[in-house]
Design a protein around this motif. Structure first.
Motif, PDB file in Angstrom:
ATOM      1  N   PRO A  79       0.905  -1.135   0.231  1.00 42.04           N
ATOM      2  CA  PRO A  79      -0.080   0.056   0.104  1.00 42.04           C
ATOM      3  C   PRO A  79       0.959   1.373   0.008  1.00 42.04           C
ATOM      4  O   PRO A  79       0.550   2.454  -0.536  1.00 42.04           O
ATOM      5  N   ARG A  80       2.083   1.414   0.663  1.00 38.71           N
ATOM      6  CA  ARG A  80       2.833   2.523   0.702  1.00 38.71           C
ATOM      7  C   ARG A  80       3.473   2.517  -0.752  1.00 38.71           C
ATOM      8  O   ARG A  80       3.672   3.841  -1.265  1.00 38.71           O
ATOM      9  N   TYR A  81       4.082   1.561  -1.512  1.00 36.09           N
ATOM     10  CA  TYR A  81       4.577   1.587  -2.805  1.00 36.09           C
ATOM     11  C   TYR A  81       3.569   2.130  -3.890  1.00 36.09           C
ATOM     12  O   TYR A  81       3.666   3.007  -4.441  1.00 36.09           O
ATOM     13  N   PHE A  82       2.479   1.357  -3.988  1.00 34.11           N
ATOM     14  CA  PHE A  82       1.378   1.630  -5.029  1.00 34.11           C
ATOM     15  C   PHE A  82       0.410   2.652  -4.309  1.00 34.11           C
ATOM     16  O   PHE A  82      -0.806   2.018  -3.938  1.00 34.11           O
ATOM     17  N   ASN A  83       0.916   3.752  -4.109  1.00 36.72           N
ATOM     18  CA  ASN A  83       0.173   5.074  -3.547  1.00 36.72           C
ATOM     19  C   ASN A  83       0.587   6.073  -4.508  1.00 36.72           C
ATOM     20  O   ASN A  83       1.585   6.681  -4.249  1.00 36.72           O
ATOM     21  N   GLY A  84      -0.493   6.611  -5.298  1.00 36.75           N
ATOM     22  CA  GLY A  84      -0.067   7.737  -6.173  1.00 36.75           C
ATOM     23  C   GLY A  84       0.197   7.291  -7.230  1.00 36.75           C
ATOM     24  O   GLY A  84      -0.496   6.457  -7.892  1.00 36.75           O
ATOM     25  N   THR A  85       0.951   8.025  -8.034  1.00 37.61           N
ATOM     26  CA  THR A  85       1.159   7.627  -9.456  1.00 37.61           C
ATOM     27  C   THR A  85       2.359   6.855  -9.719  1.00 37.61           C
ATOM     28  O   THR A  85       3.720   7.512  -9.355  1.00 37.61           O
ATOM     29  N   VAL A  86       2.437   5.797 -10.453  1.00 34.38           N
ATOM     30  CA  VAL A  86       3.738   4.883 -10.668  1.00 34.38           C
ATOM     31  C   VAL A  86       3.844   4.633 -12.263  1.00 34.38           C
ATOM     32  O   VAL A  86       2.761   4.486 -12.881  1.00 34.38           O
ATOM     33  N   GLU A 139      -2.474   4.910 -11.497  1.00 39.75           N
ATOM     34  CA  GLU A 139      -2.888   5.640 -10.430  1.00 39.75           C
ATOM     35  C   GLU A 139      -3.481   5.016  -9.213  1.00 39.75           C
ATOM     36  O   GLU A 139      -4.289   3.980  -9.552  1.00 39.75           O
ATOM     37  N   ALA A 140      -2.860   4.914  -8.179  1.00 37.60           N
ATOM     38  CA  ALA A 140      -2.975   4.056  -7.059  1.00 37.60           C
ATOM     39  C   ALA A 140      -3.518   4.821  -5.920  1.00 37.60           C
ATOM     40  O   ALA A 140      -2.803   5.760  -5.529  1.00 37.60           O
ATOM     41  N   SER A 141      -4.354   4.361  -5.168  1.00 41.80           N
ATOM     42  CA  SER A 141      -5.026   4.806  -3.906  1.00 41.80           C
ATOM     43  C   SER A 141      -5.464   3.631  -2.935  1.00 41.80           C
ATOM     44  O   SER A 141      -5.857   2.495  -3.482  1.00 41.80           O
ATOM     45  N   TRP A 142      -5.642   3.898  -1.609  1.00 50.92           N
ATOM     46  CA  TRP A 142      -6.042   3.063  -0.810  1.00 50.92           C
ATOM     47  C   TRP A 142      -7.020   3.409   0.155  1.00 50.92           C
ATOM     48  O   TRP A 142      -6.815   4.984   0.333  1.00 50.92           O
ATOM     49  N   ALA A 143      -8.154   2.953   0.516  1.00 50.31           N
ATOM     50  CA  ALA A 143      -9.057   3.601   1.465  1.00 50.31           C
ATOM     51  C   ALA A 143      -9.627   2.427   2.178  1.00 50.31           C
ATOM     52  O   ALA A 143      -9.471   1.124   2.058  1.00 50.31           O
ATOM     53  N   GLU A 144     -10.303   2.864   3.495  1.00 52.44           N
ATOM     54  CA  GLU A 144     -10.797   1.839   4.345  1.00 52.44           C
ATOM     55  C   GLU A 144     -12.308   1.310   3.830  1.00 52.44           C
ATOM     56  O   GLU A 144     -12.760   2.447   3.823  1.00 52.44           O
ATOM     57  N   ARG A 145     -12.351   0.318   3.866  1.00 55.02           N
ATOM     58  CA  ARG A 145     -13.840  -0.035   3.384  1.00 55.02           C
ATOM     59  C   ARG A 145     -14.159  -1.279   4.266  1.00 55.02           C
ATOM     60  O   ARG A 145     -13.470  -2.606   4.162  1.00 55.02           O
TER      61      ARG A 145
END
Length: 181
Positions: A35-42, A64-70
């Motif tokens: 989640p830290r690496y694939f967060n933002g633009t890669v 374009e990567a983002s993480w959320a609590e679901r």
């Protein structure tokens, strides 16, 4: 005698397919936090090679990567936009969630069933079945996908592609994480 030779050959062939377990990389640094690496633009640059080694296609991908609590779980979205060397484009959207301490489960429209991944140290191994369009048909191919974090910005990726247990090619890819705005 022929039967014994055939069985021994099959055992050697199957034994050679076992490979290195992801746990082998447990002590490798830096530790991959997906989640830290694939967060933002890669950005990623890669190629597909046939089993003979011929480069069949090259590509650039912007993720374009983002993480959320679901529902009490951390869920990632990786929206991948591919530009291929033949001028075509494609898109794959991954939805990824944790499966235990080191595991991940991923889904995408062109992935048959769940992708299953496991991290250890600087490595991630994904295994999944990809519905791959080839000459107007769709082949379901097995992908054994390995990612290795080099530093906080660079990750290398190597995927072995097979059908019916027969190696059909490899994908080689390098990722570079863009700085946060």
């Amino acid at each position: 005698m022929k039967k014994l030779l055939a069985i021994a050959s099959l055992c050697l062939l199957l034994g050679g397919c076992a490979g290195v377990p992801v746990s082998h990389y447990q002590a490798a640094q830096p530790v991959l936090d997906l989640p830290r690496y694939f967060n933002g633009t890669v950005d990623g640059w890669g190629m597909f090679q046939s089993r003979s080694g011929e480069v069949v296609k090259r590509f650039h991908v912007v993720i374009e990567a983002s993480w959320a609590e679901r529902d009490g779980r951390q869920v990632g979205t990786l929206d991948e936009h591919f530009s291929w060397s033949d001028g075509t484009t494609s898109r794959r959207v991954w939805t990824i969630s944790r499966d235990g301490e080191r595991g991940f489960i991923g889904h995408a429209d062109d992935v048959v069933g769940p992708a299953r991944g496991e991290t250890a140290g600087n490595a991630l191994q994904w295994r999944y079945v990809l519905a791959l369009p080839v000459d107007g048909r769709v082949w379901n191919v097995d992908v054994d996908d390995w990612m290795f974090l080099v530093d906080e910005k660079v990750m290398l990726n190597r995927s072995a592609v097979s059908k019916f247990g027969i190696h059909v090619g490899d994908v080689t890819l390098s990722f570079m994480k863009r700085p946060a705005p």
